[in-house]
Design an enzyme around this catalytic site. Structure first.
Site, mmCIF file in Angstrom:
data_model
loop_
_atom_site.group_PDB
_atom_site.id
_atom_site.type_symbol
_atom_site.label_atom_id
_atom_site.label_comp_id
_atom_site.label_asym_id
_atom_site.label_seq_id
_atom_site.Cartn_x
_atom_site.Cartn_y
_atom_site.Cartn_z
ATOM 1 N N HIS A 110 -85.002 -31.712 46.780
ATOM 2 C CA HIS A 110 -85.006 -30.352 45.746
ATOM 3 C C HIS A 110 -83.876 -29.336 47.319
ATOM 4 C CE1 HIS A 110 -88.486 -31.328 48.170
ATOM 5 N NE2 HIS A 110 -88.149 -29.604 49.439
ATOM 6 N N ARG A 165 -96.695 -22.912 50.672
ATOM 7 C CA ARG A 165 -96.256 -24.413 50.531
ATOM 8 C C ARG A 165 -98.046 -24.549 50.679
ATOM 9 N NH1 ARG A 165 -92.318 -29.149 53.406
ATOM 10 N NH2 ARG A 165 -94.699 -29.464 53.988
#
Length: 274
Positions: free
Chosen positions: A250, A265
């Site tokens: 990513h 996260r």
């Protein structure tokens, strides 16, 4: 529950599921199946506090503690990413700028299996996250290149203190946290082979001369980042996104630093790549 593919490359949206409430095993198993099939799953419109996100993430496995001071005050497995300020100072991890393709914790012996990111504040433009399909990249390589990669390991490195966003800022392995993993790893759930190197953190391939390693890695990076293997996610507040670190990379687009971007996260610990 509906599973709607998001692109030809990878990614799917899961609809009609509220993960803020306890999920029956049957529903969770369908979610996990969709994750393995599509590599990245998105659930929009979620209203989650920290505890609810952690509870859902723990369904996938043991959580990984954060190794910097950006973890939550109440849970060391929770990290906040973004550019909020307190007393005039940025308080989130990786607050600003574009970030090159990478795989979370690839410099540790047991890298993250999955990363779950929840959008709390999103800028009006920019800050999108791009995901690359490591399966398709490996399968696109010529057979002779696949043969060259068999049995090879690459050293991945990261500097916690540096907050590195692009390759030119990478430190030498002896100056950061580093670990060697297979260039091609086999996914334990799907049995498929995926490229497991990345432009931001892979320093070199073991056993190769410097120039040979550099040239081979450049080919692998360019293959991984081919547009047909990439899905670009445009965030909305309330998005909950889970990606599979074992077979995806990513990256992040740049955004206006004058606008707020704030996400929560949680990472799920994985096995040692093989």
């Amino acid at each position: 529950m509906e599973v709607i593919p998001l692109s030809p490359a990878l990614g799917a949206e899961i609809r009609a599921v509220n993960v803020g409430h306890p999920l029956p095993d049957r529903v969770f198993q369908e979610i996990e199946k969709a994750w393995h099939e599509h590599l990245v799953i998105v659930l929009r419109g979620q209203d989650l506090d920290e505890q609810a996100q952690v509870r859902f993430a723990e369904r996938f496995g043991e959580l990984s503690p954060i190794h910097t001071d950006h973890h939550s005050a109440t849970n060391k497995a929770v990290m906040y990413i973004g550019n909020r300020k307190k007393d005039g100072r940025l308080i989130g991890a990786l607050p600003l700028g574009e970030m090159q393709f990478h795989s979370d914790q690839c410099y540790q012996e047991r890298p993250a299996m999955g990363t779950m990111l929840y959008a709390i504040e999103i800028p009006s433009a920019g800050g999108n996250t791009l995901f690359a399909n490591g399966y398709r990249a490996y399968e696109a390589l010529p057979p002779e290149v696949q043969e060259r990669l068999a049995g090879k390991k690459a050293v991945n490195v990261y500097d916690y203190g540096g907050g590195v966003l692009e390759r030119k800022g990478m430190v030498d392995p002896d100056k950061g946290v580093s670990f060697a993993h297979p260039v091609v790893r086999t996914h334990p759930a799907t049995g498929r082979k995926s490229l497991y190197v990345n432009r931001l953190m892979t320093h070199h391939i073991e056993g190769l001369a410097v120039d040979e390693s550099r040239e081979l890695l450049a080919l692998l990076f360019d293959t991984l980042e081919r547009p047909e293997f990439v899905y670009e996610h445009r965030w909305r507040v309330g998005d909950l996104l889970l990606w599979d670190n074992r077979c995806t990379l990513h990256a992040r687009r740049d955004f206006d630093p004058g606008e707020r971007r704030w996400l929560r996260r949680v990472t799920v610990k994985g096995d040692k790549p093989a």
